[in-house]
Every structure is written in structure tokens, then in C-alpha cells.
Design a protein around this motif. Structure first.
Motif, PDB file in Angstrom:
ATOM      1  N   THR A 111      -6.839   2.592 -12.330  1.00  0.00           N
ATOM      2  CA  THR A 111      -6.081   1.517 -12.874  1.00  0.00           C
ATOM      3  C   THR A 111      -6.214   0.203 -11.977  1.00  0.00           C
ATOM      4  N   TYR A 112      -6.667   0.183 -10.886  1.00  0.00           N
ATOM      5  CA  TYR A 112      -6.874  -0.936  -9.852  1.00  0.00           C
ATOM      6  C   TYR A 112      -8.131  -1.460 -10.635  1.00  0.00           C
ATOM      7  N   ALA A 143      -5.208  -7.153  -0.214  1.00  0.00           N
ATOM      8  CA  ALA A 143      -5.816  -6.713   1.201  1.00  0.00           C
ATOM      9  C   ALA A 143      -5.339  -5.347   1.219  1.00  0.00           C
ATOM     10  N   SER A 144      -4.139  -5.041   0.354  1.00  0.00           N
ATOM     11  CA  SER A 144      -3.829  -3.645   0.403  1.00  0.00           C
ATOM     12  C   SER A 144      -4.624  -2.612   0.179  1.00  0.00           C
ATOM     13  N   LEU A 145      -5.707  -3.033  -0.895  1.00  0.00           N
ATOM     14  CA  LEU A 145      -6.800  -1.785  -1.199  1.00  0.00           C
ATOM     15  C   LEU A 145      -7.602  -1.581  -0.017  1.00  0.00           C
ATOM     16  N   ALA A 164       0.903  -1.335   0.106  1.00  0.00           N
ATOM     17  CA  ALA A 164       0.082   0.070  -0.038  1.00  0.00           C
ATOM     18  C   ALA A 164       0.778   1.160   0.094  1.00  0.00           C
ATOM     19  N   GLU A 165       1.888   1.149   0.885  1.00  0.00           N
ATOM     20  CA  GLU A 165       2.687   2.379   0.972  1.00  0.00           C
ATOM     21  C   GLU A 165       3.283   2.733  -0.338  1.00  0.00           C
ATOM     22  N   PHE A 166       4.118   1.445  -1.092  1.00  0.00           N
ATOM     23  CA  PHE A 166       4.526   1.761  -2.185  1.00  0.00           C
ATOM     24  C   PHE A 166       3.576   2.103  -3.563  1.00  0.00           C
ATOM     25  N   SER A 167       2.415   1.675  -3.465  1.00  0.00           N
ATOM     26  CA  SER A 167       1.447   2.141  -4.261  1.00  0.00           C
ATOM     27  C   SER A 167       1.046   3.658  -4.229  1.00  0.00           C
TER      28      SER A 167
END
Lengths: 314, 281, 425
Positions: free
Chosen positions: C367-368, C347-349, C333-336
Motif C-alpha cells: 500500500t505504501y 520518515a516513519s518508513l 510507525a507504531e500505529f501503522s
């Protein structure tokens, strides 16, 4: 190549007893071989060995990264015959050679004669024409990319002044090759000019004095004195040019990447693509072998063609 | 008679003037790309787009700062200088030794060996690339300095040129040295090398410039940024972004061309001698 | 005396041996190569590695930036050729297959199966397809992306269109709204147009072809077929766009220049450039998913992380632990958020971080959605670099040289099939 066979054999001047002479000869032999060894090792490992090895690799289906490979006979050569891209690259190389070699020779010779005659003392000019030879091809290609730029380039700006809308030089399949040829003429002419210059300066004044006495015009002097006497130099220049031109790569790599639509994909660039882009070492080696043979045959043809007319009288 | 001579003289002058004019125009064309690259390298990006011919309002060093970073100049220039210097020095050494043997010692196999050495000039480097890559791979030298230097440590060119020079050294000197009890190595070091300084300079300058400018070989044999020589750095830098960034690109080209152009300015004679003596590049 | 000395020496030797053994067991050093530049995630990735080194003491990760995708590829080829590959390397989507073909890559199926905390299904299923070759998993998706349509909303309004509803979602809609943008100068040349058609299409060739319902390889994967009717329909459509002044063919970088110069209403660009494009535009800029035709189709771009097979299980396990760490739900998530790339795990979503991001920049979500619905893996053949250049040549021929599409595509397919043959031993 233009090696002068004027070597003097060291005289066996010293009278030594037979035994001492033998020892000296053995000593000489050992010394000589030791002296030659470092150069021999390098030249053998990185010139002869690979020159022989490409023939062997060309008989394999070797892909650089894949560990397994085998011998496939002449498959790669058969593939070459039917490879449109290969023949396209041969054709492009031919166009390049035909476009650049005569132009460079004419220009180099004309400049050499001018710099040997009226401008002999103007060393400045020699330096100017020669400068691109010392400059890196990548550097000058980058500069010329800008000269050729469709909107911001000097060339189209100049053409615009006389009301001509210049093309997008490097992105046009018609103009990309001429653009590269022009750049190569600019970079290469000085090199051949220097060779010619040495040749022209070597010609004895007496020939011209005799020609003038006969009432020969400048053009006649050129046709009957300069040009024939320069034949060996011209032979050398042609051989060098053809060999160099067949190997053109850097300018193509930097300026067009072989494009657009393969209009500038020359032989060595294609070889590079095969060897180091698709990593087909076997096939690329077959291309290399063909290139090698091309060059060897061309050198022989030029030699034979010129051999008859070469005058060594000077 | 005098009228005729005067007329010929007049025509000769006109002809000379014409030649000077044509050659001057050509020379201007030849110089232009260099001069203009320097000019543009100091221009502001907006100036480059708006007015092609205008000289820069003031000197912008930003382009050089960008190019310096983009080329990783210190490292890539350092690599190039190191490689070119090493190759040139090594060629002076291997060339001197071999040329001495060929010029000054009579030994069985001399002619054949010399012919074989000279024949390497007929093997184009582009032809042997694939095989050389595999050889260097076997040595574990891919992406190392060794890959850039060792294969360039000897050449038929250097040996041929030095041999031609060594042949001109009088035999009397060698005989005298031998009388004094000096062996080949001492004669070579104390007499031949000092006498051959011009020839050695030629070899050094020529090999240095050739290696500094070499592109295809390092392109293939190296890949990491640490090993990147300046020619590769320049081509990578100018190929990355869109190609309208001409200020920094010209600055980068100038930075790349500078060392050989300077060297050439000082040692032009030696370089030219290399070409005319052998006609071999 | 001597006895005592000998004993002391013995103790010293034993402890030295212990120390050595201890440090050897404690320290597995991993070299990790990546292509993330400063603006595209390098600081985050390097911070993750530092954190990884800090939270445990068995593995030391050494992260090295190896240049862009091509540089990294070349460098890895050289490293492999000279026998010292890194433990982990990042490869662009289409370039990993060459290393799998070279038998240099470790399949990850067992490592994942043996990891009690991670399950295959944690990852986005569509992203995993980018790592699947011959039924095995060869990489972990990392900085993946899809292309989007970036549009100039001001130009839509200027042309009498509504940017909310009129951004085309299909080829047909593009042809309907496209002509509204066309403007000419006195000489009759086009000065404003709807879309910049890339003559060096790169991954957008995949997009067009997929939208037409075509594919590069046939179902069996033993022949290239991008010269079939679907592909022809695509090429004919390109020419129609140009003919009807909806699109202008040009080089990739020029499509961006013209878009930002306000001459062109729409351009294809990766979602990874979302942040910089939003900031760079001096007009009202928006993004939309790619348009569809026979199908909806978005190629998956970016890169993945591969573990090299160095024949040492401990190293492999250590490398997997690092991959597991950097692709964790939080790190993903942080990277995204930092880059605009997809997080690898679904699960990052649901993390606060990404939810907050979507609330703030709704465009980041496009994009997701696109990826989850129809993001598709590229064609995984070891010689894709060559096919790529074949596609460039064919497209240039069609768009710029007036070569008949069938001829141009046939030529490219023949060549691609020959390569397939060359690599089939």
C-alpha cells in the motif's frame, strides 16, 4: 374524528349571588386556561409552529450546516417539478398505498367478521393478529429480512419445496416493493381489524335477525347489512390507512434503504435523504409541504367521496 | 321443515369449521415470524446455514451474549424505558388537566381551543421534521433526553380520549364537590382521577408503546451512543456487518421486542381500547 | 484584631485567586472524537492520548469513540447544530468537506508554519492532498489506506496460472486470465469465477474511473463529468467482464463471502484489513496493487483529523500539539504496524519498527508503494454522501437492471450537477 357530540353542559345549578357567580366565572376561566396551558405550550411549539415554519423554510436555500442562507422564492418548488427522483418517490408511494391499503382493509374486515362471529370467544386469535401492532417496526423488519433472505430465508425454502426458485426478494427491483407491502400488511392488519371489530360488534343483532327472516344468505347479509352499516368505520379506516401509508419509512429504512436502484424510495424516505443526508433543509421542507398538501387533499377527497354514502344510522 | 333446518344447521357448521380452519392457518402465519425468531436466536450459526427447519440441538446463549453487547442493551433499553415512561406520564398529566378543562369547565374559547388541539392529529410528524429539528436546535436540545421527551409531552390523542371519559362523569358529583367547597383541582384529584383509572391506563400504555417503538424521531434528533434508544441500536447493530449473522440478529430483535410484547400481553385491553375509542394512533 | 483578620482573609482570597488562575492556565481540556474500533487502532490511539496527557501538564485530552464513520459524522453534525463541537474530530475522507463548507473547521496552514519542529513536507505529499480545499490545509492525514487486490493463490494454480506472474496488472490482463477461472455446474450456472464486481462500489468507483483516465469533476471543478467517454469505457468494461464470465456482480459483503468460500479468485479490499485477511484465509492468500488501464489509480480511503474552529487560539494551539504528537514519526510507525494504515509522515518508513514489519510481512509494504506512486485524494465536495448514493444507484442500474450505461450515468451526473448548483451560493 368519530367524536360523539353527546357532551352535557354543566348546569348552573347553584344559586349564587350575582357577584359570587362572576367571581366563580373568572376563577373558572383562570383555572381552565392554567389547566390547558401545559398541553397548549407543547402542542403549539412542536406541532403548530413547525407546521407553519416548514412553509417558510421551504422558501429558503437553507443547508443545515452552512451558516449563510437566504430566501429564494419558489425555487425549491420549481426544482421539485423537474426532480425525477421526487416523482419516482411519489410513484413508489402510490404503488405502496395501492398495494397495501385494499389488502389490509379486506383482510381486516374479513378477520373482524370471523372474530365477531364464529370465533367470538377465541380471544387468542385477536391477540395473535394484533401482536405485530404492539411490536416495533425495526424489530419485525429485522426478522423479515431473514425471512426474505435469498439463501437462508424461510420464504425461498418454502418455494423451493414446491420447486420454485425464489428471487432475492429485497435486492430485486421487481420484488422489493411487494416484499415491503407484505410485511406492512402483516404488521398493520391487526390494527384495522380491531377498529372493524368494534364496529361489527356494535351492529345490532336485530338487523341480522330481520335479514335471516327475509331469507338472506350470508353473503347477502354482508352486502346489505354489515358493509353499509360499517361505512363510517370504513371511512375512518381508509383515512387512517392512507395517512399512515403515505408516511411509510421505518421498514424501508431498515430493509432496503430505498433500493435497489430506488425501487422502494418512498416520499418520506426521500424527504429524509434530502433533509438529513444531503442536509438540504430548504428543499426537504418543500417536499414536506407537498406531502402535507397531498395528505390534506386526500383526506378531503375521501371525506367528500364517502360523505354522501356515510350512514350514521346505527 | 325439520329436514330443511337440519340441513341448514349442517351447512352452518361446515361453514363455521371452514372459517375456523382459515383463521387458524392465518394465525399460524401471523405467529410464525415471532416463534421462528425465538427459535433461530438459540441456534448455532452453522445450524442456521445447514438446516433451516431443524430445531436447535441445544440452546445457544452465545447469540444473546453477542446481541447484548452489540445493542449495548442495558444503556439502550434504559434510554428507551426512560423516554417512553416519561412521555407517557407527562401525557397523563397534561392530558388530564386539559381534558378536565374541556370536559368540566365552561369558559370562553373552549370550543375553538379544543378544535385546535384535536386538529394537531392531522399534522403528520414526518411533515414537520425539518422545522422541529431547527426548533430543538435553537433550544440546544439536539442529542439530549429533552429532545426525545418534551415534544411528546402532550397530544391531541390523550386529551381527546380523556375528555371523552371525563364527560361521562355525572354532574351530580361535581355539584356535590362544589357544595363541599372543593375547587376544581381537588375535585379533579380526589374524584375524577380515581374514577378514570382505566382511561389513564389506556393513555399510558398507548403512549408508552408508541414512544418505545418510535424510530424516525430519535434517528434524527439524537446521534451519540449514550443517547441511543433501543430501536436505533437494533437498526445500527443489524446494519453494520454482513447480513448472514442471523443468530445474534434474531436474538437482538427478540430483546428489542420483548418489553412491549410483555406489556401488551398484560394490558392488551387498555391498548385496544385506545384504538377503538378514538380510532387514532 | 480585626485588622489582622482582614489581612489573613486578604491573603486567603489572593491565594485562592492564584490557584484558580493557575489551574485555568494549566488545564486546557480537549475532546477528541474518533472512529477507530477496537480492532482498528483504538487501543493505540487511546494509549497515545494517555501518554500525551502524561508527558505535559497544560493540556488534557479526552478521547471518545464516537462510532463508525457515519455515526461520527451524524454526531458531529448534531454537535455543530447545537453549538458544541469537539476540539478535534476524525472524519472519513469524503466527509470532512461538509464541515469545511459549514465554516466550522480551522485551516491548519498557520499552525504548521508557526511550529518550529514540524514542516509540511514531513508528511506524505499525496496524503496531504486529501486535506486540501481551496488552497488551504484543513486536516492532518491520519488513518489513511488504499484498496488492494487480495487473491487466492491456490485458485490461480488450480486454473493453471502462476500466482507469481499471472495476477493481472491491467484490465486487459484481467480479461486474458479471467476466463480460466470459470467453472459451471450441471445447470450451467457459474460456480467459480475470477472477480467479484461490487454493485455498490463505494470508493472502488473512484478506482475504476481513475484507471479509465476519467474523473468526477472537470478541471475547473464546476461540473461533474463522470458520464464522458472515459466513464463509459469503464461501464462497458464492467459489462464485458460479466459477459465473458470473468466477474459476477454482487453486493460488497458477498464479494468477501465468495472470496473466502473459495468460489472467487480475487477481491478488492482495503489494506487496513490485511492482517485479519491473512489470518482468516484457509488458503494461500496474496495481495497485489490495483490493476491499471489508461492510468494507474488508487483512491485514498480511511480518515483524517480535523480541528474545529472554536474561536479560541489557545485551544487551537493545544489541539495542534496533540495532532503533532499522534502523527509523530514514531507514533505514526507504531500505529501503522498495529493497524495497516499508512503512517502520516514519510520518515516513519525508515524507523526500525516499520522496517522490521516489512521484513516480516512484505504485503504490508504494497500500500505504501501504491500510495506514493498513484494514491489520489477523493473528490472533496460537501455533498459527497449524496453523490455516493447516486453512484450506487447508477452502478446497480448498469450491472443488475440492464439500464444502458449512458442513461444511468447521465442521470447521476445531472443530479450531481444540480447539487453542485444547490451548494453554490
Amino acid at each position: 374524528m368519530s367524536e360523539a357530540r353527546t357532551e352535557r353542559r354543566p348546569r348552573a345549578a347553584l344559586r349564587l349571588p350575582p357577584f359570587g357567580r362572576l367571581r366563580r366565572r373568572i376563577g373558572d376561566l383562570v383555572t381552565a386556561y392554567l389547566f390547558v396551558l401545559p398541553a397548549a405550550a407543547v402542542l403549539f411549539t412542536f406541532q403548530y409552529l413547525p407546521a407553519i415554519d416548514i412553509f417558510r423554510i421551504s422558501l429558503t436555500n437553507r443547508l443545515l450546516l452552512r451558516p449563510r442562507w437566504g430566501y429564494v422564492g419558489l425555487d425549491n418548488y420549481e426544482r421539485l417539478l423537474n426532480d425525477g427522483r421526487f416523482w419516482n418517490s411519489v410513484w413508489n408511494t402510490f404503488l405502496f398505498v395501492v398495494g397495501s391499503v385494499p389488502l389490509q382493509i379486506a383482510l381486516a374486515l374479513a378477520l373482524a367478521i370471523a372474530l365477531a362471529g364464529p370465533l367470538r370467544r377465541a380471544g387468542f386469535f385477536r391477540t395473535v393478529f394484533f401482536l405485530p401492532v404492539a411490536a416495533s417496526l425495526v424489530g419485525v423488519s429485522v426478522i423479515w429480512e431473514w425471512i426474505y433472505h435469498p439463501r437462508l430465508g424461510v420464504l425461498n425454502e418454502l418455494l423451493g419445496m414446491i420447486g420454485v426458485q425464489g428471487p432475492n426478494w429485497l435486492a430485486s427491483s421487481t420484488w422489493a416493493m411487494p416484499s415491503i407491502i407484505l410485511l406492512v400488511v402483516w404488521t398493520g392488519t391487526g390494527y384495522y381489524m380491531v377498529i372493524y371489530l368494534a364496529g361489527v360488534l356494535d351492529i345490532s343483532k336485530e338487523y341480522y335477525e330481520a335479514a335471516v327472516l327475509d331469507g338472506a344468505s350470508r353473503w347477502q347479509q354482508f352486502v346489505h347489512v354489515t358493509w353499509p352499516l360499517l361505512t363510517p368505520v370504513t371511512y375512518l379506516v381508509i383515512v387512517l390507512q392512507v395517512i399512515n401509508s403515505f408516511q411509510v419509512f421505518t421498514t424501508v429504512y431498515v430493509m432496503t434503504g430505498g433500493g435497489p436502484a430506488r425501487a422502494t424510495e418512498v416520499l418520506v424516505y426521500y424527504l429524509y435523504q434530502r433533509a438529513f443526508e444531503s442536509l438540504e433543509f430548504g428543499y426537504a421542507s418543500a417536499i414536506a409541504v407537498v406531502l402535507f398538501l397531498f395528505l390534506a387533499v386526500l383526506t378531503v377527497i375521501i371525506r367528500v367521496g364517502y360523505g354522501r354514502t356515510v350512514t350514521y344510522d346505527r | 321443515m325439520t329436514v330443511d333446518a337440519a340441513r341448514r344447521d349442517w351447512r352452518g357448521r361446515l361453514f363455521t369449521l371452514l372459517i375456523v380452519l382459515v383463521v387458524s392457518v392465518l394465525a399460524a402465519l401471523w405467529l410464525f415470524p415471532f416463534v421462528w425468531a425465538v427459535v433461530v436466536s438459540f441456534k448455532d450459526p452453522s445450524e442456521i446455514v445447514t438446516d433451516i427447519w431443524a430445531l436447535p440441538d441445544r440452546l445457544i446463549w452465545d447469540n444473546y451474549a453477542s446481541a447484548f453487547d452489540g445493542l449495548n442493551y442495558v444503556r439502550s433499553l434504559g434510554n428507551s424505558l426512560f423516554v417512553a415512561t416519561s412521555a407517557a406520564l407527562l401525557q397523563c398529566v397534561t392530558g388530564t388537566l386539559a381534558a378536565y378543562a374541556f370536559a368540566r369547565i365552561v369558559f370562553p374559547g373552549r370550543e375553538i381551543l379544543f378544535t385546535l388541539f384535536l386538529a394537531t392529529l392531522m399534522i403528520p410528524t414526518t411533515v414537520t421534521l425539518t422545522a422541529n429539528f431547527l426548533i430543538l436546535q435553537n433550544f440546544g436540545w439536539i442529542d439530549t433526553y429533552a429532545a426525545l421527551i418534551v415534544p411528546q409531552a402532550a397530544s391531541g390523542f390523550a386529551i381527546f380520549l380523556l375528555r371523552q371519559f371525563f364527560l361521562t362523569i355525572p354532574n351530580e358529583l361535581q355539584d356535590a364537590a362544589r357544595m363541599d367547597g372543593a375547587g376544581h383541582l381537588r375535585f379533579l384529584w380526589h374524584v375524577v382521577v380515581p374514577l378514570s383509572r382505566p382511561a389513564l391506563t389506556t393513555v399510558f400504555v398507548f403512549i408508552f408503546i408508541t414512544n418505545y417503538n418510535e424510530f424516525l424521531w430519535p434517528l434524527i434528533m439524537t446521534s451519540s451512543e449514550d443517547m441511543r434508544v433501543i430501536q436505533i441500536a437494533l437498526s445500527t447493530y443489524t446494519a453494520t456487518e454482513g447480513i448472514t449473522d442471523f443468530g445474534p440478529f434474531m436474538a437482538a430483535a427478540v430483546l428489542t421486542l420483548l418489553p412491549t410484547v410483555i406489556l401488551f400481553a398484560f394490558l392488551q385491553r387498555a391498548f385496544v381500547r385506545g384504538i377503538t375509542r378514538t380510532g387514532i394512533k | 484584631m480585626t485588622h489582622r483578620l482582614r489581612r489573613i482573609a486578604g491573603v486567603l482570597a489572593a491565594s485562592a485567586a492564584l490557584l484558580c488562575a493557575g489551574s485555568a492556565a494549566a488545564q486546557i481540556e480537549l475532546e477528541v472524537w474518533h472512529s477507530l474500533s477496537q480492532d482498528f487502532g483504538a487501543p493505540e490511539f487511546e494509549a497515545f492520548a494517555e501518554e500525551f496527557n502524561a508527558v505535559q501538564d497544560e493540556i488534557v485530552v479526552n478521547v471518545i469513540y464516537t462510532g463508525g464513520y457515519t455515526d461520527t459524522l451524524r454526531r458531529a453534525e448534531a454537535a455543530l447544530a447545537s453549538g458544541n463541537p469537539p476540539a478535534i474530530s476524525m472524519f472519513e475522507q469524503t466527509r470532512g468537506a461538509g464541515f469545511v463548507d459549514a465554516e466550522a473547521i480551522l485551516p491548519l496552514d498557520d499552525l504548521i508554519a508557526n511550529d518550529p519542529d514540524t514542516d509540511r513536507s514531513d508528511f506524505f505529499e499525496r496524503l496531504l492532498t486529501t486535506c486540501a480545499i481551496d488552497g488551504q490545509l484543513w486536516c492532518i492525514p491520519y488513518n489513511t489506506s488504499t484498496p488492494l487486490i487480495y487473491y487466492n493463490a491456490d485458485m490461480f494454480r488450480d486454473a493453471g496460472l502462476d500466482p507469481e506472474t499471472d495476477v493481472p496488472t491491467t484490465w486487459d490482463e484481467l480479461m486474458e486470465v479471467g476466463p480460466a477461472f470459470a467453472q459451471h455446474d450441471d445447470g450451467g450456472s457459474l460456480t467459480r469465477w475470477a472477480f467479484g464486481m461490487r454493485s455498490d462500489p463505494g470508493w472502488m468507483f473512484d478506482a475504476w474511473l481513475g484507471q479509465a483516465g476519467g474523473s468526477f469533476l472537470n478541471d475547473d471543478g464546476d461540473a461533474f463529468v463522470f458520464n464522458d467517454d472515459r466513464a463509459l469505457e469503464m461501464a462497458e468494461f464492467w459489462l464485458r467482464m460479466i459477459d465473458e464470465e470473468v466477474a459476477v456482480p454482487m453486493g460488497t459483503s458477498q464479494t468477501y463471502d465468495e472470496f473466502f468460500a473459495g468460489n472467487q479468485a480475487m477481491v478488492f479490499q482495503s489494506t487496513a484489513l490485511l492482517v485479519s485477511y491473512l489470518a482468516q484465509a484457509d488458503f494461500d492468500i496474496g495481495v497485489a496493487p490495483l490493476w491499471c488501464h489508461a492510468e494507474c489509480y488508487a483512491p485514498l480511503g480511511g480518515a483524517n483529523l480535523y480541528i474545529f474552529d472554536v474561536g479560541d487560539d489557545e485551544v487551537h494551539q493545544a489541539a495542534w500539539e496533540f495532532l503533532d504528537f499522534v502523527t509523530s514519526v514514531e507514533k505514526g510507525a507504531e500505529f501503522s504496524v498495529a493497524t495497516g494504515y499508512h503512517a502520516p509522515r514519510e520518515a516513519s518508513l525508515d524507523t526500525d519498527l516499520l522496517q522490521a514489519r516489512f521484513a516480516e510481512v512484505p504485503e504490508a509494504r504494497v500500500t505504501y508503494d501504491q500510495m506514493a506512486l498513484y494514491g489520489s485524494a477523493r473528490t472533496l465536495v460537501p455533498f459527497w454522501g449524496e453523490v455516493h448514493s447516486l453512484l450506487t444507484v447508477a452502478t446497480e442500474q448498469i450491472l443488475l437492471e440492464g439500464v444502458d450505461p449512458q442513461t444511468a450515468l447521465d442521470e447521476a451526473v445531472d443530479e450531481a450537477n444540480r447539487l453542485l448548483d444547490v451548494f453554490s451560493f
